[in-house]
Design a protein around this motif. Structure first.
Motif, short mmCIF file in Angstrom:
data_model
loop_
_atom_site.label_atom_id
_atom_site.label_comp_id
_atom_site.label_asym_id
_atom_site.label_seq_id
_atom_site.Cartn_x
_atom_site.Cartn_y
_atom_site.Cartn_z
N PRO A 109 0.81 -1.23 0.00
CA PRO A 109 0.00 0.00 0.00
C PRO A 109 0.84 1.27 0.00
N ASN A 110 0.26 2.30 -0.61
CA ASN A 110 0.86 3.64 -0.62
C ASN A 110 -0.15 4.59 0.02
N PRO A 111 0.21 5.26 1.12
CA PRO A 111 -0.76 6.12 1.82
C PRO A 111 -1.20 7.33 1.00
N ARG A 112 -0.49 7.65 -0.09
CA ARG A 112 -0.83 8.84 -0.88
C ARG A 112 -2.00 8.64 -1.83
N PHE A 113 -2.32 7.39 -2.16
CA PHE A 113 -3.45 7.17 -3.08
C PHE A 113 -3.99 5.76 -2.91
N GLN A 114 -5.19 5.56 -3.41
CA GLN A 114 -5.81 4.24 -3.40
C GLN A 114 -5.35 3.48 -4.64
N ILE A 115 -4.72 2.34 -4.42
CA ILE A 115 -4.15 1.60 -5.54
C ILE A 115 -5.24 1.14 -6.50
N GLU A 116 -6.37 0.72 -5.97
CA GLU A 116 -7.46 0.27 -6.84
C GLU A 116 -7.91 1.38 -7.78
N ASP A 117 -8.04 2.59 -7.24
CA ASP A 117 -8.44 3.73 -8.09
C ASP A 117 -7.36 4.04 -9.12
N ALA A 118 -6.11 3.96 -8.72
CA ALA A 118 -5.00 4.29 -9.64
C ALA A 118 -4.95 3.30 -10.80
N ILE A 119 -5.11 2.01 -10.50
CA ILE A 119 -5.06 1.00 -11.57
C ILE A 119 -6.19 1.23 -12.57
N ARG A 120 -7.32 1.70 -12.09
CA ARG A 120 -8.45 1.94 -12.99
C ARG A 120 -8.27 3.22 -13.80
N ASP A 121 -7.59 4.21 -13.21
CA ASP A 121 -7.58 5.55 -13.81
C ASP A 121 -6.34 5.90 -14.63
N VAL A 122 -5.23 5.15 -14.49
CA VAL A 122 -4.02 5.54 -15.23
C VAL A 122 -4.28 5.51 -16.73
N GLY A 123 -3.65 6.45 -17.43
CA GLY A 123 -3.82 6.54 -18.88
C GLY A 123 -2.80 5.71 -19.63
N THR A 124 -2.86 5.78 -20.94
CA THR A 124 -1.91 5.05 -21.79
C THR A 124 -0.49 5.53 -21.51
N GLY A 125 0.41 4.58 -21.29
CA GLY A 125 1.78 4.94 -20.99
C GLY A 125 2.04 5.19 -19.53
N GLU A 126 1.01 5.11 -18.70
CA GLU A 126 1.16 5.23 -17.26
C GLU A 126 0.94 3.86 -16.63
N ALA A 127 1.41 3.68 -15.41
CA ALA A 127 1.26 2.40 -14.74
C ALA A 127 1.45 2.56 -13.25
N VAL A 128 0.96 1.59 -12.51
CA VAL A 128 1.28 1.44 -11.10
C VAL A 128 2.43 0.44 -11.03
N THR A 129 3.56 0.86 -10.49
CA THR A 129 4.76 0.02 -10.50
C THR A 129 5.19 -0.34 -9.09
N SER A 130 5.86 -1.48 -9.00
CA SER A 130 6.47 -1.91 -7.74
C SER A 130 7.66 -2.79 -8.08
N PHE A 131 8.86 -2.30 -7.73
CA PHE A 131 10.09 -3.05 -8.00
C PHE A 131 10.75 -3.44 -6.69
N LEU A 132 11.43 -4.57 -6.70
CA LEU A 132 12.10 -5.03 -5.49
C LEU A 132 13.18 -4.03 -5.07
N GLU A 133 13.22 -3.76 -3.76
CA GLU A 133 14.22 -2.86 -3.20
C GLU A 133 15.34 -3.68 -2.56
N LEU A 134 16.24 -3.00 -1.87
CA LEU A 134 17.35 -3.69 -1.22
C LEU A 134 16.83 -4.79 -0.31
N LYS A 135 17.57 -5.88 -0.25
CA LYS A 135 17.21 -7.08 0.49
C LYS A 135 15.99 -7.79 -0.08
#
Length: 521
Positions: free
Chosen positions: A351-377
């Motif tokens: 989760p990200n406290p700045r926005f609702q992930i469900e809303d973001a996945i529905r609303d992003v436009g072409t060329g936009e995305a909700v991303t999550s990459f592995l961090e250290l460890k």
């Protein structure tokens, strides 16, 4: 594009995340690119392929629409999207420059790239059964045929080898059943019919020699950039099961062949599996279990696998849990099922406290995305709403002239062009039949003491006419005067043997062949 062991994917700008980077040391922890049609999955795949190549990592990907061939050419300032690319680059803090990447073109049909083949033996009975859509009893018969080929030293290289072996199994079903379990002629006939369908779809071109050398998928160019192997799949997608089975075979071969390397600083190879849902649609439990095993363990071989599909729900949960690097483009929620899938997709992100992930996945436009990459460890990163960077190579397909130049200058040019038809199961079974026929003729002549008549021999002309594949292509069997249609291999063998089973010479053939197979003299 690639700095300090990372691949810059996007981000930046008002309301968006800081730069989003994929850490190369976690590139073998697999990934997912998902989203509805037209939301930018192909461009994201292109950007990641460029990043891995620039970092010296070879890439294998399938080009299902023909759009990815442009990787071999630099982008152009005359492209209609150039101004938009510059604007986005400025927004995310990217110094955009255009360049081409080293590409190898492959094509199962040998039309848009180097031919790519494997042998029947390397494909194995499990994947062949999936490819042919066999029932459990039919799969059992195919396993018996492979076991018989192994024990008797009969190499299975192309489809004519498998067809000849199945014909022999049908003719000698009683003796083989006593040793291996029930083998019915009906099951053999069903397999032969499925092989005929595969031939008609062009799938027979997949089998033969020279077979693909996996080392040719792991090459770099003189500057150290990883070569991007592009499989032309636009025509191959007309046979979706053939497409999925071939890619799964290739992934399995990498898993079984490559040595353990632990967690390298960067992957040895990255494998992009587009239209991944085709791999799992209607797949038997044993096959899904094999994919789960490969996904779980192949990272220790230094191979990263990235699935591209419309919906994360297309991928089984046990496999989805192995995918650490994720780019989620827009999902549409028009139906109740769509809304449920959207909620489930959102729940798989940190989760990200700045926005609702469900809303973001529905609303992003072409060329936009909700991303999550592995961090250290190896910790999953917080979900971020990201602008994906523009590609450096040409967006869209290359022209035919450029493709031809790349193929001609390839480091594997000429290696796979000519089919090799070496001695294998078909030829060995033909020689055995000929030897037994000659022995039967000699025995008949001895018994008749020179009398005329009864000199039967195995109809080798029928056998040769039934051989549909000669290493160069498929020939239409010559018409026979006694029939208005051509006989299949099974029918030819069956008729030839049936005419002889009632005679002393026929009995001698059966005794001789079975004696050779089962150690009796």
């Amino acid at each position: 594009m690639t700095t300090d062991g990372t691949i810059f994917v996007g981000g930046g700008g008002e309301g968006y995340a800081a730069p989003q980077n994929l850490l190369l040391k976690f590139g073998n922890r697999h990934g997912l690119i998902a989203g509805a049609t037209g939301t930018g999955k192909t461009v994201t795949l292109q950007v990641l392929a460029e990043g891995f190549s620039a970092a010296g990592v070879p890439v294998f990907l399938s080009d299902v629409k023909g759009d990815l061939s442009g990787l071999c050419q630099a982008g152009s300032e005359t492209h209609k999207l150039h101004e938009g690319f510059l604007k986005r680059a400025a927004t995310i803090g990217l110094d955009l420059s255009y360049r081409a990447f080293p590409v190898l073109f492959w094509d199962l049909f040998g039309e848009k790239g180097h031919p790519i083949r494997t042998t029947v033996a390397e494909m194995g009975p499990l994947l062949l059964s999936r490819l042919l859509e066999l029932s459990d009893p039919q799969e059992g018969v195919l396993n018996v045929a492979f076991r018989l080929a192994d024990e008797e030293g009969l190499p299975l290289l192309d489809l004519k080898d498998l067809q000849a072996l199945l014909t022999f199994v049908a003719q000698n079903g009683d003796a083989i059943s006593a040793r291996y379990g029930l083998v019915s002629k009906e099951s053999v006939g069903a397999i032969q019919r499925r092989l005929l369908v595969l031939e008609n779809e062009g799938g027979a071109k997949l089998f033969g020699e020279p077979a693909l050398d996996l080392a040719d998928l792991m090459l770099t160019d003189a500057q150290g950039s990883g070569r991007i192997s592009i499989l032309a799949s636009d025509r191959l997608m007309n046979s979706p099961r053939l497409y999925a089975t071939f890619l799964l075979w290739l992934l399995s071969e990498l898993f079984e062949t490559l040595p353990e390397v632990g967690d390298p600083e960067k992957p040895r190879l990255v494998f992009f599996f587009d239209e991944a849902h085709l791999l799992f649609d209607g797949a038997p439990r044993a096959l899904v279990a094999k994919v789960e095993q490969v996904a779980r363990l192949i990272r220790s071989k230094g191979v990263g696998v990235y699935f591209i599909t419309q919906n994360p729900a297309d991928v089984p949960e046990n496999i989805l849990g192995q995918l650490g690097n994720r780019v989620q483009h827009a999902l549409r929620a028009f139906t109740a099922k769509d809304q449920k899938d959207l909620r489930l997709a959102a729940q798989t992100y940190r989760p990200n406290p700045r926005f609702q992930i469900e809303d973001a996945i529905r609303d992003v436009g072409t060329g936009e995305a909700v991303t999550s990459f592995l961090e250290l460890k190896g910790i999953p990163g917080i979900a971020e709403r990201t602008l994906v960077r523009p590609p450096s190579s040409r967006l869209g397909p290359c022209d035919d002239a450029a493709r031809g130049q790349v193929i001609a200058g390839s480091p594997v040019a000429g290696k796979y062009d000519t089919v090799i038809d070496r001695d294998s199961a078909y030829e060995m079974l033909a020689r055995k039949a000929e030897e037994r026929a000659r022995a039967a003729e000699a025995e008949e002549a001895q018994a008749s003491k020179g009398s005329t008549g009864g000199g039967l021999s195995l109809d080798l002309d029928e056998f040769k006419r039934a051989r549909r594949y000669d290493g160069k292509g498929y020939d239409t069997p010559k018409p026979r005067s006694t029939s208005s249609r051509s006989d299949s291999i099974t029918e030819t063998f069956a008729k030839s043997f049936a005419r002889q089973l009632g005679t002393k010479s026929g009995q001698a053939i059966v005794r001789g062949v079975l004696g050779t197979l089962f150690g009796r003299r």
